[in-house]
Design a protein around this motif. Structure first.
Motif, PDB file in Angstrom:
ATOM      1  N   ARG A  39       0.861  -1.189   0.000  1.00 41.96           N
ATOM      2  CA  ARG A  39       0.000   0.000   0.000  1.00 41.96           C
ATOM      3  C   ARG A  39       0.887   1.225   0.000  1.00 41.96           C
ATOM      4  O   ARG A  39       2.083   1.156   0.274  1.00 41.96           O
ATOM      5  N   ASP A  41       0.044   4.798   1.554  1.00 42.88           N
ATOM      6  CA  ASP A  41      -0.889   5.618   2.311  1.00 42.88           C
ATOM      7  C   ASP A  41      -1.112   6.989   1.649  1.00 42.88           C
ATOM      8  O   ASP A  41      -0.143   7.698   1.382  1.00 42.88           O
ATOM      9  N   LEU A  44      -4.611   2.136  -1.247  1.00 41.01           N
ATOM     10  CA  LEU A  44      -4.572   0.731  -0.848  1.00 41.01           C
ATOM     11  C   LEU A  44      -4.303  -0.216  -2.006  1.00 41.01           C
ATOM     12  O   LEU A  44      -3.729  -1.284  -1.825  1.00 41.01           O
ATOM     13  N   ASN A 127      -8.095   4.757   0.990  1.00 42.29           N
ATOM     14  CA  ASN A 127      -8.480   4.482   2.373  1.00 42.29           C
ATOM     15  C   ASN A 127      -9.310   5.631   2.955  1.00 42.29           C
ATOM     16  O   ASN A 127      -9.282   6.761   2.435  1.00 42.29           O
ATOM     17  N   VAL A 267      -3.859  -0.087   9.579  1.00 41.79           N
ATOM     18  CA  VAL A 267      -4.677  -0.647   8.503  1.00 41.79           C
ATOM     19  C   VAL A 267      -4.766  -2.153   8.697  1.00 41.79           C
ATOM     20  O   VAL A 267      -3.745  -2.844   8.734  1.00 41.79           O
ATOM     21  N   GLN A 269      -6.652  -5.145   6.759  1.00 44.38           N
ATOM     22  CA  GLN A 269      -7.399  -5.401   5.526  1.00 44.38           C
ATOM     23  C   GLN A 269      -7.595  -6.890   5.338  1.00 44.38           C
ATOM     24  O   GLN A 269      -6.677  -7.691   5.520  1.00 44.38           O
ATOM     25  N   VAL A 274     -11.667  -2.969   4.807  1.00 43.53           N
ATOM     26  CA  VAL A 274     -10.452  -2.291   5.265  1.00 43.53           C
ATOM     27  C   VAL A 274     -10.805  -1.452   6.487  1.00 43.53           C
ATOM     28  O   VAL A 274     -11.498  -0.441   6.386  1.00 43.53           O
TER      29      VAL A 274
END
Length: 295
Positions: A39, A41, A44, A127, A267, A269, A274
């Motif tokens: 990922r 940030d 994702l 996200n 996070v 997931q 998520v």
């Protein structure tokens, strides 16, 4: 955003996607969301799909759930039909974009609206911060005619989200305010075509080249600043203030540039959910199982 003499951003990491399939067997390339780049940030996942072979896309993405993030579908060629549990339905055409907030829960499907020809585009997952993960779901279906384009000699920039040189994109999001540009560079003479994009303070991001070859910050003493077709470049870390991204192509090149401020939260997931904790993931599965995910 007006051009300034800010710090120039460069390429910190180069990534190539991996071939995979998703949905009911759609062939695609996963760029973000793979082992080399799990990922970035607040992003994702990034998938690129492009095929003129119906067997590789006709099965589409049948009904499936989401919670805790936003999905973005941007079409370059072909048509994709969207339906969801909130009652939204529409066709995403070439040059159009769909920005869906899954929030507390949504079930949707995306199926090709064609039986032959080229189907090509991107899907991006963005996200949501913890205070927005259980927000009401919503949906923006933006046709190509509503996407503004900034054009200058050798340069075309489609502003899908965010702002470029005073032109604002049509995507409106409340929790996350990313920028999403589709950039085409086509030198009109023997010289190269160049464009500069100003980046807000603290924003991270990436470039993905889907046609041609691109040089990023050509004045930087960095041999790692060239990106070819099918390569993603992660931008160098954000400085304290605003910065600038300069792109140059000596021949025709097309790429997307996506920028956003990191959320900097845990996070967790699992598939289409998520969240921030394992318990929240378990709650999402239970809600989907008992039929309360979308209520």
């Amino acid at each position: 955003m007006q051009q300034t003499d800010n710090v120039q951003r460069s390429i910190a990491k180069r990534v190539k996607g991996v071939a995979t399939s998703d949905g009911a067997g759609v062939s695609l390339t996963r760029i973000i969301g793979q082992p080399i780049l799990p990922r970035l940030d607040p992003f994702l996942m990034l998938d690129f799909f492009g095929s003129d072979k119906p067997a590789e896309y006709l099965s589409g993405f049948p009904a499936h759930p989401h919670r805790g993030f936003q999905t973005v579908t941007y079409m370059l060629a072909g048509k994709m039909r969207h339906k969801d549990s909130v009652g939204n339905e529409g066709v995403i055409e070439a040059g159009g974009i769909q920005w869906m907030n899954a929030g507390k829960g949504i079930i949707h499907e995306e199926m090709p609206e064609q039986e032959e020809g080229l189907l090509k585009g991107f899907q991006l997952w963005v996200n949501l911060p913890s205070h927005e993960k259980m927000s009401p779901p919503n949906y923006q279906d933006i046709p190509p005619s509503d996407v503004p384009e900034v054009e200058k000699p050798g340069v075309k920039v489609k502003v899908l989200a965010g702002e470029f040189e005073g032109v604002k994109g049509p995507v409106k999001t409340t929790a996350v305010a990313p920028s999403f540009y589709d950039v085409a560079l086509a030198p009109e003479t023997s010289k190269s075509a160049t464009v500069s994009i100003d980046i807000e303070s603290n924003h991270e991001g990436f470039i993905y080249v889907y046609e041609g070859i691109l040089t990023v910050n050509c004045e930087a003493p960095n041999t790692n600043n060239e990106l070819g077709k099918g390569e993603l470049g992660v931008l160098s870390p954000a400085p304290l203030g605003d910065s600038t991204l300069t792109l140059e192509a000596k021949r025709g090149c097309k790429c997307i540039v996506v920028l956003g401020e990191p959320i900097k939260e845990p996070v967790v997931q699992y598939g289409p959910f998520v969240m921030n904790t394992q318990q929240e993931i378990m709650d999402a599965f239970e809600a989907y199982k008992n039929g309360s995910l979308t209520k």
